[in-house]
Each structure stands twice: as C-alpha cells, then as structure tokens.
Design a protein around this motif. Structure first.
Motif, short mmCIF file in Angstrom:
data_model
loop_
_atom_site.label_atom_id
_atom_site.label_comp_id
_atom_site.label_asym_id
_atom_site.label_seq_id
_atom_site.Cartn_x
_atom_site.Cartn_y
_atom_site.Cartn_z
N ALA A 1 0.82 -1.21 0.00
CA ALA A 1 0.00 0.00 0.00
C ALA A 1 0.86 1.27 0.00
CB ALA A 1 -0.94 -0.01 1.20
N GLN A 2 2.04 1.20 -0.62
CA GLN A 2 2.88 2.38 -0.68
C GLN A 2 2.27 3.41 -1.62
OE1 GLN A 2 6.36 0.50 -2.51
NE2 GLN A 2 6.28 2.02 -4.12
N THR A 3 2.57 4.65 -1.37
CA THR A 3 2.10 5.72 -2.24
C THR A 3 2.94 5.74 -3.51
OG1 THR A 3 1.38 7.02 -0.34
CG2 THR A 3 1.73 8.22 -2.39
N PHE A 4 2.30 5.93 -4.63
CA PHE A 4 3.00 6.01 -5.90
C PHE A 4 3.93 7.22 -5.85
CE2 PHE A 4 3.64 6.89 -10.37
CZ PHE A 4 3.76 5.61 -10.90
N PRO A 5 5.19 7.06 -6.27
CA PRO A 5 6.13 8.19 -6.20
C PRO A 5 5.76 9.30 -7.18
CG PRO A 5 7.13 6.33 -7.34
CD PRO A 5 5.81 5.86 -6.82
N THR A 6 6.12 10.51 -6.83
CA THR A 6 5.83 11.66 -7.67
C THR A 6 6.50 11.52 -9.03
OG1 THR A 6 5.61 13.09 -5.75
CG2 THR A 6 6.04 14.17 -7.85
N LEU A 7 5.72 11.75 -10.08
CA LEU A 7 6.20 11.64 -11.45
C LEU A 7 5.66 12.84 -12.23
CD1 LEU A 7 6.39 8.45 -13.55
CD2 LEU A 7 5.36 10.48 -14.54
N LYS A 8 6.57 13.66 -12.74
CA LYS A 8 6.18 14.85 -13.51
C LYS A 8 6.31 14.55 -14.99
CE LYS A 8 7.80 17.92 -9.90
NZ LYS A 8 8.72 18.99 -9.53
N GLY A 9 5.29 14.94 -15.74
CA GLY A 9 5.33 14.71 -17.17
C GLY A 9 4.44 15.67 -17.92
N THR A 10 4.30 15.41 -19.22
CA THR A 10 3.47 16.22 -20.09
C THR A 10 2.61 15.30 -20.93
OG1 THR A 10 5.25 17.85 -20.23
CG2 THR A 10 3.50 18.04 -21.85
#
Length: 169
Positions: free
Chosen positions: A19-28
């Motif tokens: 149940a880990q939080t999805f890591p931050t991912l920045k995209g377009t």
C-alpha cells in the motif's frame, strides 16, 4: 507466541509495502498539459501503465484499449487512466522525435491519457520494482495515490478482473 507475532509483523509489512504511495512523477500529456502524478489523480481511483522500452510499448494497446473500454467508457466507474512512456537515458536525445511519433500514432481524443516522462528512471525502477524493461507495468492507485494492485506483462482479462476486485463497491 513467536509464530503468531512473526505472522502479524509479516502481514503488517506486506500491507505497508503493497500500500505504498505512488512516487511523484512529472510529465506532459500528448495534448501538451503538464501533470504531476499521483497528485493530479487524487480523489479518484486511477490506473497507470508504465513502460520504458520499445518492446514494452508495443504491448500497451491491449492494456489501454481494454481498460479504457471497461473503466473509462462505463459511466458506473469514475476513474483515471494514463499510459506513461518513460523516456530515459540515451533515448532522451531523441525525445522530440519520440513525442512526434506518439502524437501521430495516438488518436486526438486519447492524447490526454498519455503522459511523457523524461528523466532518470533508477528510483522508479527500485521503488516500483520495474525489473524487466520488456514488459509494461500496471498500477491501480486508490483515491489517495496508494498502490493497491500491481501487474506486469501482456494483457489478459484475468488482470482486468483483479483490478475490478480491488475497487470499492
């Protein structure tokens, strides 16, 4: 007593890891909107499909088509669906060309569901256990961005059933 305690600790660790939080991912997105996952999908269950090789990207269509038809087109579900091609390493040198090819091949109405990520992949590989570059990885996130289900490989209806089983009634 030790066996019971060990079982309880093991179960708690399994739940915490799963149940880990999805890591931050920045995209377009392919329709040129900046997006930060999982923050952008907070409040809805969301499916993310990640790939980081051409071979894995070739397997996206069955995943996307079936998940889109089943969860996005059905008004009984209020979910997000994103495909995330991860452009990393040497591929970064031709990122513009990759983006142009994707924009040509992905229909206009679906472009908002494709998020291009450019950058380092090592932390994602480690955190999300992306061990095999030749397969797509599928993550079901709950409303708070926690991973409640993960799959990898070629699409099958069994995966769709497992995703549906993880959704609240």
């Amino acid at each position: 007593m030790k066996k019971v305690l060990f079982s309880v600790i093991f179960a708690a660790l399994s739940i915490a890891v799963h149940a880990q939080t999805f890591p931050t991912l920045k995209g377009t997105t392919l329709d040129d909107k900046s997006i930060i996952l999982p923050q952008a999908v907070a409040g809805k269950y969301s499916i993310l499909i990640l790939t980081y090789s051409a071979k894995a990207s070739e397997q996206i269509a069955p995943w996307f088509d079936n998940l889109y038809d089943y969860f996005i087109m059905d008004p009984d579900y209020d979910m997000n669906l994103y495909v995330v091609p991860m452009i990393t390493g040497a591929k970064s040198l031709i990122a513009g060309k990759i983006e142009k090819q994707l924009k040509k091949s992905v229909q206009q109405g679906y472009q908002k569901h494709f998020v291009l990520y450019q950058g380092d992949i090592e932390d994602y590989k480690k955190t999300l256990r992306l061990d095999n570059k030749d397969v797509p990885y599928v993550f079901l996130l709950d409303k708070s961005g926690k991973i409640v289900y993960q799959a990898a490989g070629q699409y099958s209806d069994a995966y769709l059933d497992k995703i549906e089983d993880k959704l609240p009634e």
